[in-house]
Design a protein around this motif. Structure first.
Motif, PDB file in Angstrom:
ATOM      1  N   LEU A  21      50.726   7.493  23.337  1.00  0.00           N
ATOM      2  CA  LEU A  21      49.698   8.088  24.196  1.00  0.00           C
ATOM      3  C   LEU A  21      50.012   9.570  24.275  1.00  0.00           C
ATOM      4  O   LEU A  21      50.562  10.076  25.239  1.00  0.00           O
ATOM      5  CB  LEU A  21      49.727   7.434  25.576  1.00  0.00           C
ATOM      6  CG  LEU A  21      49.608   5.906  25.580  1.00  0.00           C
ATOM      7  CD1 LEU A  21      49.809   5.361  26.978  1.00  0.00           C
ATOM      8  CD2 LEU A  21      48.275   5.482  25.025  1.00  0.00           C
ATOM      9  N   VAL A 243      45.189   1.808  21.064  1.00  0.00           N
ATOM     10  CA  VAL A 243      44.586   2.767  21.978  1.00  0.00           C
ATOM     11  C   VAL A 243      44.457   4.129  21.296  1.00  0.00           C
ATOM     12  O   VAL A 243      45.367   4.588  20.605  1.00  0.00           O
ATOM     13  CB  VAL A 243      45.436   2.897  23.260  1.00  0.00           C
ATOM     14  CG1 VAL A 243      44.894   3.988  24.168  1.00  0.00           C
ATOM     15  CG2 VAL A 243      45.482   1.558  24.001  1.00  0.00           C
ATOM     16  N   ASP A 244      43.328   4.767  21.508  1.00  0.00           N
ATOM     17  CA  ASP A 244      43.092   6.122  21.015  1.00  0.00           C
ATOM     18  C   ASP A 244      44.214   7.041  21.506  1.00  0.00           C
ATOM     19  O   ASP A 244      44.502   7.111  22.708  1.00  0.00           O
ATOM     20  CB  ASP A 244      41.731   6.607  21.547  1.00  0.00           C
ATOM     21  CG  ASP A 244      41.336   7.974  21.009  1.00  0.00           C
ATOM     22  OD1 ASP A 244      42.223   8.730  20.570  1.00  0.00           O
ATOM     23  OD2 ASP A 244      40.130   8.285  21.041  1.00  0.00           O
ATOM     24  N   ASP A 245      44.827   7.776  20.588  1.00  0.00           N
ATOM     25  CA  ASP A 245      45.953   8.636  20.953  1.00  0.00           C
ATOM     26  C   ASP A 245      45.581   9.737  21.949  1.00  0.00           C
ATOM     27  O   ASP A 245      46.465  10.333  22.569  1.00  0.00           O
ATOM     28  CB  ASP A 245      46.536   9.291  19.699  1.00  0.00           C
ATOM     29  CG  ASP A 245      47.431   8.341  18.929  1.00  0.00           C
ATOM     30  OD1 ASP A 245      47.724   7.251  19.452  1.00  0.00           O
ATOM     31  OD2 ASP A 245      47.825   8.672  17.795  1.00  0.00           O
ATOM     32  N   ASN A 246      44.305  10.024  22.106  1.00  0.00           N
ATOM     33  CA  ASN A 246      43.879  11.080  23.018  1.00  0.00           C
ATOM     34  C   ASN A 246      43.627  10.572  24.436  1.00  0.00           C
ATOM     35  O   ASN A 246      43.244  11.355  25.308  1.00  0.00           O
ATOM     36  CB  ASN A 246      42.610  11.747  22.479  1.00  0.00           C
ATOM     37  CG  ASN A 246      42.875  12.499  21.192  1.00  0.00           C
ATOM     38  OD1 ASN A 246      43.878  13.212  21.076  1.00  0.00           O
ATOM     39  ND2 ASN A 246      42.004  12.335  20.206  1.00  0.00           N
ATOM     40  N   LYS A 247      43.831   9.274  24.660  1.00  0.00           N
ATOM     41  CA  LYS A 247      43.591   8.716  25.986  1.00  0.00           C
ATOM     42  C   LYS A 247      44.756   9.005  26.925  1.00  0.00           C
ATOM     43  O   LYS A 247      45.919   8.922  26.540  1.00  0.00           O
ATOM     44  CB  LYS A 247      43.380   7.198  25.895  1.00  0.00           C
ATOM     45  CG  LYS A 247      42.075   6.776  25.227  1.00  0.00           C
ATOM     46  CD  LYS A 247      40.882   7.113  26.088  1.00  0.00           C
ATOM     47  CE  LYS A 247      39.599   6.591  25.456  1.00  0.00           C
ATOM     48  NZ  LYS A 247      38.412   6.978  26.247  1.00  0.00           N
ATOM     49  N   PHE A 248      44.421   9.316  28.177  1.00  0.00           N
ATOM     50  CA  PHE A 248      45.422   9.422  29.222  1.00  0.00           C
ATOM     51  C   PHE A 248      45.587   8.062  29.902  1.00  0.00           C
ATOM     52  O   PHE A 248      44.692   7.211  29.847  1.00  0.00           O
ATOM     53  CB  PHE A 248      45.009  10.468  30.257  1.00  0.00           C
ATOM     54  CG  PHE A 248      45.147  11.883  29.763  1.00  0.00           C
ATOM     55  CD1 PHE A 248      46.284  12.624  30.051  1.00  0.00           C
ATOM     56  CD2 PHE A 248      44.137  12.467  29.010  1.00  0.00           C
ATOM     57  CE1 PHE A 248      46.416  13.924  29.598  1.00  0.00           C
ATOM     58  CE2 PHE A 248      44.256  13.771  28.548  1.00  0.00           C
ATOM     59  CZ  PHE A 248      45.396  14.506  28.840  1.00  0.00           C
ATOM     60  N   LEU A 249      46.717   7.892  30.569  1.00  0.00           N
ATOM     61  CA  LEU A 249      46.993   6.614  31.201  1.00  0.00           C
ATOM     62  C   LEU A 249      45.937   6.250  32.235  1.00  0.00           C
ATOM     63  O   LEU A 249      45.544   5.089  32.360  1.00  0.00           O
ATOM     64  CB  LEU A 249      48.378   6.667  31.865  1.00  0.00           C
ATOM     65  CG  LEU A 249      48.985   5.333  32.310  1.00  0.00           C
ATOM     66  CD1 LEU A 249      49.162   4.399  31.131  1.00  0.00           C
ATOM     67  CD2 LEU A 249      50.309   5.570  33.016  1.00  0.00           C
ATOM     68  N   ASP A 250      45.448   7.247  32.978  1.00  0.00           N
ATOM     69  CA  ASP A 250      44.463   6.940  34.017  1.00  0.00           C
ATOM     70  C   ASP A 250      43.073   6.675  33.466  1.00  0.00           C
ATOM     71  O   ASP A 250      42.139   6.423  34.223  1.00  0.00           O
ATOM     72  CB  ASP A 250      44.427   8.039  35.090  1.00  0.00           C
ATOM     73  CG  ASP A 250      43.992   9.387  34.540  1.00  0.00           C
ATOM     74  OD1 ASP A 250      43.666   9.469  33.342  1.00  0.00           O
ATOM     75  OD2 ASP A 250      43.983  10.358  35.309  1.00  0.00           O
ATOM     76  N   GLU A 251      42.915   6.703  32.150  1.00  0.00           N
ATOM     77  CA  GLU A 251      41.648   6.337  31.517  1.00  0.00           C
ATOM     78  C   GLU A 251      41.657   4.887  31.028  1.00  0.00           C
ATOM     79  O   GLU A 251      40.655   4.413  30.483  1.00  0.00           O
ATOM     80  CB  GLU A 251      41.368   7.263  30.332  1.00  0.00           C
ATOM     81  CG  GLU A 251      41.141   8.723  30.713  1.00  0.00           C
ATOM     82  CD  GLU A 251      40.871   9.585  29.495  1.00  0.00           C
ATOM     83  OE1 GLU A 251      39.683   9.780  29.158  1.00  0.00           O
ATOM     84  OE2 GLU A 251      41.851  10.051  28.871  1.00  0.00           O
ATOM     85  N   LEU A 252      42.766   4.202  31.219  1.00  0.00           N
ATOM     86  CA  LEU A 252      42.903   2.831  30.730  1.00  0.00           C
ATOM     87  C   LEU A 252      42.828   1.831  31.878  1.00  0.00           C
ATOM     88  O   LEU A 252      43.225   2.126  32.997  1.00  0.00           O
ATOM     89  CB  LEU A 252      44.243   2.662  30.005  1.00  0.00           C
ATOM     90  CG  LEU A 252      44.553   3.615  28.861  1.00  0.00           C
ATOM     91  CD1 LEU A 252      45.926   3.302  28.286  1.00  0.00           C
ATOM     92  CD2 LEU A 252      43.488   3.531  27.784  1.00  0.00           C
ATOM     93  N   SER A 253      42.333   0.654  31.573  1.00  0.00           N
ATOM     94  CA  SER A 253      42.432  -0.478  32.504  1.00  0.00           C
ATOM     95  C   SER A 253      43.692  -1.245  32.134  1.00  0.00           C
ATOM     96  O   SER A 253      43.792  -1.796  31.032  1.00  0.00           O
ATOM     97  CB  SER A 253      41.207  -1.386  32.389  1.00  0.00           C
ATOM     98  OG  SER A 253      40.049  -0.711  32.825  1.00  0.00           O
TER      99      SER A 253
END
Length: 377
Positions: A21, A243-253
């Motif tokens: 991430l 998971v898309d490498d550009n995602k932040f943790l707070d964008e995930l469920s």
């Protein structure tokens, strides 16, 4: 229960998988954890088991939510095997049985009365109603050990997609050959409670979930390699690698569990009536199932026990579970699966602990594992 502030209510992120991430962190390689790659959770073995013999499993028809279970938790002779969305009798053990002039791996399927205490009821062996080879005959539990009856022997044939076709031996009666019968459900397509399990001439695919080993290995939990090799989930326990490498943790469920360690509870060991037990699986199995958020509640001491109110929680070997055990599970899993990351919420679990005692205990964990936690803002 009142929640408390300070470090006892902080959520910590563990895992070398956070490197996947990319906006979050760039963390060190798995070797820095200080444990060898591919170490099994308890017994240190690296390779997969030879067969399904003495595996503890859970079964469900492919694509279904409900699992194979037994009425009345499998402790009454003749109880019917069916689909159910809850219950303690969904854990099964496969025992290899020998047959004459046959190279097939045949297994007796047994319902475990209480997996946490490693109890097998006397009325647990799966059998075909009346030993009949008639299409649609119900599977139920019966008494005694495997006695060579074909109706108590099942073969598991793994398909290319990881599912299993399961058949019984009712075709083999002396020299007479009849139609093969497969493990199936009474009402196809109906994912509802009490849909009976039976044998039919037409097969259905089953998902097999590997959740434990031989009951002689009281504290052995499933390695990631065995999970990948034998469970029906061919990608294994790793979902964060997608998971898309550009995602932040707070964008995930993030899938998580409440009171994560409450599979087995001191002084409250009958799961049918437990007022404390919140989970059906121990933490290592939850990790393999994809759980990534853990609610860990601490008692007092330098290496506090894990508790739920006044009740302290147990491991499979019936010894008390401590914070060091939980961290050990996490470290082993992350070493086996470096694409993954875990979130751990630490809180004061009972009145014996204080904010100060919890802070001190967890600070020691941080000091002892400086490469394990992501602690930046």
């Amino acid at each position: 229960m009142t929640e408390h502030h300070a470090i006892s209510r902080r959520a910590f992120t563990l895992g070398l998988g956070l490197a996947a991430l990319s906006p979050l962190a760039s963390l060190p390689e798995t070797a820095m954890l200080g444990i060898s790659p591919r170490a099994a959770f308890a017994d240190g073995t690296a390779g997969p088991a030879v067969s399904l013999n003495n595996f503890v499993i859970r079964l469900r028809p492919a694509g279904y939510f409900r699992t194979a279970s037994v009425n009345e938790d499998g402790n009454v002779i003749g109880n019917v095997c069916h689909l159910f969305n809850d219950g303690t009798s969904s854990k099964l053990i496969l025992e290899n049985v020998t047959t004459k002039n046959d190279d097939t791996n045949w297994y007796a399927i047994r319902t475990l009365l209480n997996f946490e205490e490693h109890k097998k009821t006397g009325y647990s062996i799966w059998s075909v109603d009346g030993d009949s080879d008639k299409d649609g005959k119900v599977i139920h539990v019966w008494s005694g050990e495997h006695d060579g009856k074909p109706s108590r022997s099942f073969a598991f044939e793994r398909q290319s997609n990881g599912t299993y076709i399961i058949r019984d031996r009712t075709v083999e009666k002396e020299t007479e050959k009849k139609d093969i019968k497969y493990l199936a459900i009474e009402s196809n397509g109906e994912d509802q409670d009490n849909n009976k399990i039976c044998h039919k001439s037409k097969s259905i695919p089953w998902e097999l979930e590997l959740i434990g080993y031989d009951m002689k290995k009281n504290d052995a939990t499933v390695s990631s390699l065995d999970w990948i090799t034998y469970s029906s989930y061919v990608d294994g326990p790793c979902w964060m690698k997608y998971v898309d490498d550009n995602k932040f943790l707070d964008e995930l469920s993030i899938p998580g569990t409440h009171d994560s360690s409450t599979c087995s509870v001191d002084n409250d060991t009958e799961p049918q009536s437990s007022q404390v037990k919140c989970q059906q699986d121990y933490i290592p199995t939850q990790l393999l199932e994809g759980i990534r958020y853990f609610d860990i509640r601490l008692g007092k001491g330098d290496n506090p026990g894990i508790d739920h109110g006044d009740y302290y929680l147990l491991k499979k070997d019936a010894y008390f579970m401590h914070l060091s055990d939980v961290i050990g599970y996490f470290k082993t899993f992350l070493n086996e699966n470096p694409t993954e990351a875990l979130i751990m919420l630490v809180s004061r679990g009972n009145d014996e602990a204080t904010d100060e005692s919890v802070t001190t205990a967890f600070a020691k964990v941080l000091d002892d594992n400086p490469k394990l936690f992501y602690t930046s803002s």
